[in-house]
Motif scaffolding. Structure first.
Motif, short mmCIF file in Angstrom:
data_model
loop_
_atom_site.label_atom_id
_atom_site.label_comp_id
_atom_site.label_asym_id
_atom_site.label_seq_id
_atom_site.Cartn_x
_atom_site.Cartn_y
_atom_site.Cartn_z
N UNK A 33 0.73 -1.25 0.07
CA UNK A 33 -0.03 -0.16 -0.13
C UNK A 33 0.82 1.52 -0.16
N UNK A 34 2.44 1.19 0.09
CA UNK A 34 3.14 2.40 0.11
C UNK A 34 3.45 2.73 -1.35
N UNK A 35 3.55 3.97 -1.81
CA UNK A 35 3.73 4.28 -2.94
C UNK A 35 5.26 3.71 -3.60
N UNK A 36 5.40 3.71 -4.76
CA UNK A 36 6.92 3.53 -5.32
C UNK A 36 7.36 4.94 -5.41
N UNK A 37 8.81 4.83 -5.15
CA UNK A 37 9.45 6.18 -5.39
C UNK A 37 10.50 6.36 -6.36
N UNK A 38 10.25 7.49 -7.44
CA UNK A 38 11.16 7.62 -8.40
C UNK A 38 11.92 8.57 -8.15
N UNK A 39 13.12 8.34 -8.02
CA UNK A 39 14.11 9.71 -7.94
C UNK A 39 14.88 9.98 -8.90
N UNK A 40 14.83 11.30 -9.61
CA UNK A 40 15.53 11.57 -10.72
C UNK A 40 16.87 12.53 -10.08
N UNK A 41 18.02 12.37 -10.74
CA UNK A 41 19.09 13.11 -10.07
C UNK A 41 20.08 13.43 -11.34
N UNK A 56 8.13 13.65 -18.40
CA UNK A 56 8.37 12.37 -18.92
C UNK A 56 8.54 11.31 -17.90
N UNK A 57 9.12 11.56 -16.71
CA UNK A 57 9.03 10.79 -15.45
C UNK A 57 7.59 10.44 -14.89
N UNK A 58 7.00 11.62 -14.72
CA UNK A 58 5.49 11.38 -14.42
C UNK A 58 4.70 10.52 -15.21
N UNK A 59 4.91 10.86 -16.35
CA UNK A 59 3.99 10.15 -17.47
C UNK A 59 4.31 8.58 -17.37
N UNK A 60 5.40 8.31 -17.20
CA UNK A 60 5.98 6.82 -17.42
C UNK A 60 5.74 6.19 -16.22
N UNK A 61 5.51 6.90 -15.03
CA UNK A 61 5.35 6.32 -13.54
C UNK A 61 3.95 6.13 -13.57
N UNK A 62 3.08 7.08 -14.16
CA UNK A 62 1.69 6.91 -14.24
C UNK A 62 1.01 5.74 -15.00
N UNK A 63 2.04 5.57 -16.09
CA UNK A 63 1.32 4.39 -16.80
C UNK A 63 1.72 3.11 -16.25
N UNK A 66 -0.58 3.72 -10.21
CA UNK A 66 -1.11 5.12 -9.89
C UNK A 66 -0.60 5.61 -8.68
N UNK A 67 0.11 4.78 -7.89
CA UNK A 67 0.45 5.12 -6.27
C UNK A 67 2.31 5.38 -6.50
N UNK A 68 2.61 6.81 -6.69
CA UNK A 68 3.77 6.90 -6.81
C UNK A 68 4.37 8.24 -6.45
N UNK A 69 5.52 8.39 -6.31
CA UNK A 69 6.14 9.87 -5.51
C UNK A 69 7.36 10.02 -6.38
N UNK A 70 7.70 11.33 -6.68
CA UNK A 70 8.87 11.62 -7.60
C UNK A 70 9.51 12.69 -6.63
N UNK A 71 11.04 11.99 -6.41
CA UNK A 71 12.07 12.91 -5.50
C UNK A 71 12.91 13.49 -6.70
N UNK A 72 12.57 14.93 -6.95
CA UNK A 72 13.33 15.78 -7.81
C UNK A 72 14.67 16.07 -7.38
N UNK A 73 15.74 15.39 -7.71
CA UNK A 73 17.16 15.83 -7.46
C UNK A 73 17.85 16.57 -8.70
#
Length: 85
Positions: A33-41, A56-63, A66-73
């Motif tokens: 039930x926890x979201x996947x975390x995508x980090x971009x650095x 692009x990262x958000x679009x690919x993650x959403x595909x 539905x439960x994700x978060x982005x760490x923008x670095x």
């Protein structure tokens, strides 16, 4: 082999890591039930490139989920502009 027509017109996610030099990393949750975390650095030369990469990262993650978060670095560093010889 069939391809998904909606995915066929998109730039691949490896464009972010290859052409822009960014490093995308996915961390899967331990708890259900926890979201996947995508980090971009990494550095980019312009704010527009940063925004395009994050879209692009958000679009690919959403595909994928539905439960994700982005760490923008991603840092905008104008000195990373490459000059044509």
């Amino acid at each position: 082999m069939k391809t998904n027509p909606t995915r066929a017109n998109r730039p691949p996610l490896r464009f972010v890591s290859g052409a822009l030099g960014l490093v995308p990393t996915a961390r899967l949750p331990v708890w259900r039930g926890s979201p996947v975390t995508f980090e971009v650095a990494g550095p980019v030369a312009k704010a527009e490139l940063r925004a395009a990469a994050l879209r692009l990262i958000v679009r690919e993650a959403a595909s994928m989920r539905w439960d994700f978060r982005i760490e923008d670095r991603v840092a905008v560093v104008p000195s990373t502009l490459r000059r044509a010889a």
